[in-house]
Design a protein around this motif. Structure first.
Motif, PDB file in Angstrom:
ATOM      1  N   ARG A   1      83.893  -7.877  89.058  1.00 20.14           N
ATOM      2  CA  ARG A   1      84.899  -8.628  89.161  1.00 20.14           C
ATOM      3  C   ARG A   1      84.598  -9.995  88.230  1.00 20.14           C
ATOM      4  O   ARG A   1      85.692 -10.400  87.549  1.00 20.14           O
ATOM      5  CB  ARG A   1      85.236  -8.925  90.735  1.00 20.14           C
ATOM      6  N   HIS A   2      83.601 -10.512  88.307  1.00 18.15           N
ATOM      7  CA  HIS A   2      83.153 -11.692  87.696  1.00 18.15           C
ATOM      8  C   HIS A   2      83.281 -11.643  86.154  1.00 18.15           C
ATOM      9  O   HIS A   2      83.655 -12.343  85.477  1.00 18.15           O
ATOM     10  CB  HIS A   2      81.902 -12.439  88.144  1.00 18.15           C
ATOM     11  N   LEU A   3      82.575 -10.344  85.927  1.00 18.26           N
ATOM     12  CA  LEU A   3      82.915  -9.859  84.334  1.00 18.26           C
ATOM     13  C   LEU A   3      84.108  -9.720  83.888  1.00 18.26           C
ATOM     14  O   LEU A   3      84.652 -10.106  82.734  1.00 18.26           O
ATOM     15  CB  LEU A   3      82.062  -8.615  84.299  1.00 18.26           C
TER      16      LEU A   3
ATOM     17  N   LEU B   1      77.756 -10.917  75.158  1.00 16.31           N
ATOM     18  CA  LEU B   1      78.080 -10.386  76.450  1.00 16.31           C
ATOM     19  C   LEU B   1      79.460  -9.801  76.594  1.00 16.31           C
ATOM     20  O   LEU B   1      79.639  -8.968  77.112  1.00 16.31           O
ATOM     21  CB  LEU B   1      77.920 -11.421  77.583  1.00 16.31           C
ATOM     22  N   LEU B   2      80.229 -10.158  75.663  1.00 15.04           N
ATOM     23  CA  LEU B   2      81.789 -10.138  75.638  1.00 15.04           C
ATOM     24  C   LEU B   2      82.013  -8.379  75.349  1.00 15.04           C
ATOM     25  O   LEU B   2      82.543  -7.930  76.248  1.00 15.04           O
ATOM     26  CB  LEU B   2      82.661 -10.759  74.829  1.00 15.04           C
ATOM     27  N   ALA B   3      81.297  -7.910  74.374  1.00 13.01           N
ATOM     28  CA  ALA B   3      81.512  -6.494  74.368  1.00 13.01           C
ATOM     29  C   ALA B   3      81.091  -5.571  75.362  1.00 13.01           C
ATOM     30  O   ALA B   3      81.831  -4.788  75.841  1.00 13.01           O
ATOM     31  CB  ALA B   3      81.186  -5.919  72.754  1.00 13.01           C
ATOM     32  N   GLU B   4      80.070  -6.059  75.857  1.00 13.61           N
ATOM     33  CA  GLU B   4      79.313  -5.285  77.125  1.00 13.61           C
ATOM     34  C   GLU B   4      80.075  -5.367  78.165  1.00 13.61           C
ATOM     35  O   GLU B   4      80.339  -4.416  79.013  1.00 13.61           O
ATOM     36  CB  GLU B   4      78.042  -5.866  77.197  1.00 13.61           C
ATOM     37  N   ALA B   5      80.669  -6.516  78.563  1.00 16.59           N
ATOM     38  CA  ALA B   5      81.417  -6.840  79.649  1.00 16.59           C
ATOM     39  C   ALA B   5      82.748  -5.999  79.466  1.00 16.59           C
ATOM     40  O   ALA B   5      82.994  -5.307  80.699  1.00 16.59           O
ATOM     41  CB  ALA B   5      81.811  -8.333  79.784  1.00 16.59           C
ATOM     42  N   ARG B   6      83.450  -5.951  78.555  1.00 21.78           N
ATOM     43  CA  ARG B   6      84.468  -5.368  78.141  1.00 21.78           C
ATOM     44  C   ARG B   6      84.348  -3.578  78.695  1.00 21.78           C
ATOM     45  O   ARG B   6      84.950  -2.862  79.373  1.00 21.78           O
ATOM     46  CB  ARG B   6      85.253  -5.432  76.864  1.00 21.78           C
ATOM     47  N   GLU B   7      83.134  -3.076  78.107  1.00 19.41           N
ATOM     48  CA  GLU B   7      82.740  -1.662  78.309  1.00 19.41           C
ATOM     49  C   GLU B   7      82.558  -1.390  79.821  1.00 19.41           C
ATOM     50  O   GLU B   7      82.882  -0.312  80.387  1.00 19.41           O
ATOM     51  CB  GLU B   7      81.540  -1.389  77.488  1.00 19.41           C
TER      52      GLU B   7
END
Length: 310
Positions: free
Chosen positions: A5-7, A65-71
């Protein structure tokens, strides 16, 4: 901490690069969003955003981090979708954690009678998290407390439940007929968490101050252990719990306003299951929780004690 949820919060802020706009998109207030991003940064041990008075920018760590978080968020959403497909049709409902067990049971039984082939899947979450969950499609309909501001949501009929004061059996105020809020002076107060119920939390404390009750300390939670121990008082409907006493408040200054909420659909249409649950919730809350239509609640005035601030 709910990392996924935080991501999810992080990805929205990263896309908007504006905490106010991200909060509106998530259907929540800005301060809790800022707090959750700060908590994520503390958990990961890095700073994700450079913040200034004029702009918000991703740090190098944030960009990585953004790309990993989206995935991760997308994969979790897919897992939930696959799980729902394997369980058949279900209506995902958010309910407040302090909803009486008998009321929740009546909702589940009533829905089963109307839709025997559909499973009602309730999740206990506070209003602020319900708003976010509705916006993200995690739940289909919620039972929320007002006041609540959430663009993109529709609300069902608002019902009102008058709140009395819950006291330990040994409290001297159990011997009076009606309790004035000012009579609670010096006591500590237990209320639902500000992060989960920001509107209700602020409204209750404002009403207390207006009538001369400034709690010695404010505790946040749903359990009544502190009240049973005589360490705090709380507001709520009448309940029958050993060791606990309930007394009405003079003038009924504290009232809980509740309604269903769901995500607005194109052309102002809504799923039949959602609208069916909304109608069932109104009937059940009236019958099992003693709630009434908001328009039918009379306005009562409470005289202030000498020395009270207006």
């Amino acid at each position: 901490m709910d990392l996924v949820r935080h991501l999810r919060y992080f990805t929205v802020v990263a896309e908007e690069l504006h905490f106010g706009n991200a909060a509106i998109r998530l259907g929540m207030a800005q301060p809790p969003l800022s707090q959750r991003i700060k908590r994520l940064e503390e958990e990961l041990g890095v700073r994700l955003f450079d913040r200034s008075a004029r702009q918000v920018r991703l740090t190098e760590a944030g960009r990585l981090l953004l790309a990993e978080a989206r995935e991760i968020v997308a994969r979790v959403d897919r897992l939930h979708e696959l799980a729902r497909q394997g369980q058949g049709t279900a209506l995902r409902v958010g309910v407040p954690p302090d909803l009486a067990a008998a009321v929740l049971a009546a909702l589940v039984a009533g829905f089963r009678d109307i839709h025997p082939d559909v499973r009602l899947a309730p999740t206990e979450i506070w209003t602020a998290d319900q708003v976010t969950a509705l916006a993200e499609g995690v739940i289909d309909v919620g039972l929320v407390r007002h006041p609540v501001a959430a663009p993109g949501l529709r609300f069902g009929q608002v019902l009102v439940q008058t709140q009395g004061v819950l006291l330990a059996d040994a409290d001297p105020l159990t011997g009076v007929g009606e309790v004035h809020l000012a009579d609670l002076a010096g006591r500590e107060l237990l209320v639902p968490p500000m992060e989960g119920e920001p509107g209700w939390h602020a409204e209750v404390l404002s009403e207390c101050r207006r009538h001369g009750f400034v709690p010695a300390q404010v505790h946040q939670g749903a359990g009544l252990g502190l009240v049973l121990a005589g360490a705090a008082v709380a507001f709520g409907p009448k309940v029958e719990v050993p060791g606990l006493a309930w007394r009405p408040l003079l003038g009924s200054p504290i009232a809980s306003r509740v309604s269903t909420a769901w995500r607005a659909a194109p052309a102002d249409t809504a799923d039949d299951l959602v609208t069916g649950f909304a109608a069932l919730a109104v009937r059940t809350l009236k019958e099992s929780a003693g709630m009434t239509d908001e328009a039918a609640v009379p306005v009562r005035r409470v005289s202030r004690r000498p020395g009270m601030l207006a």
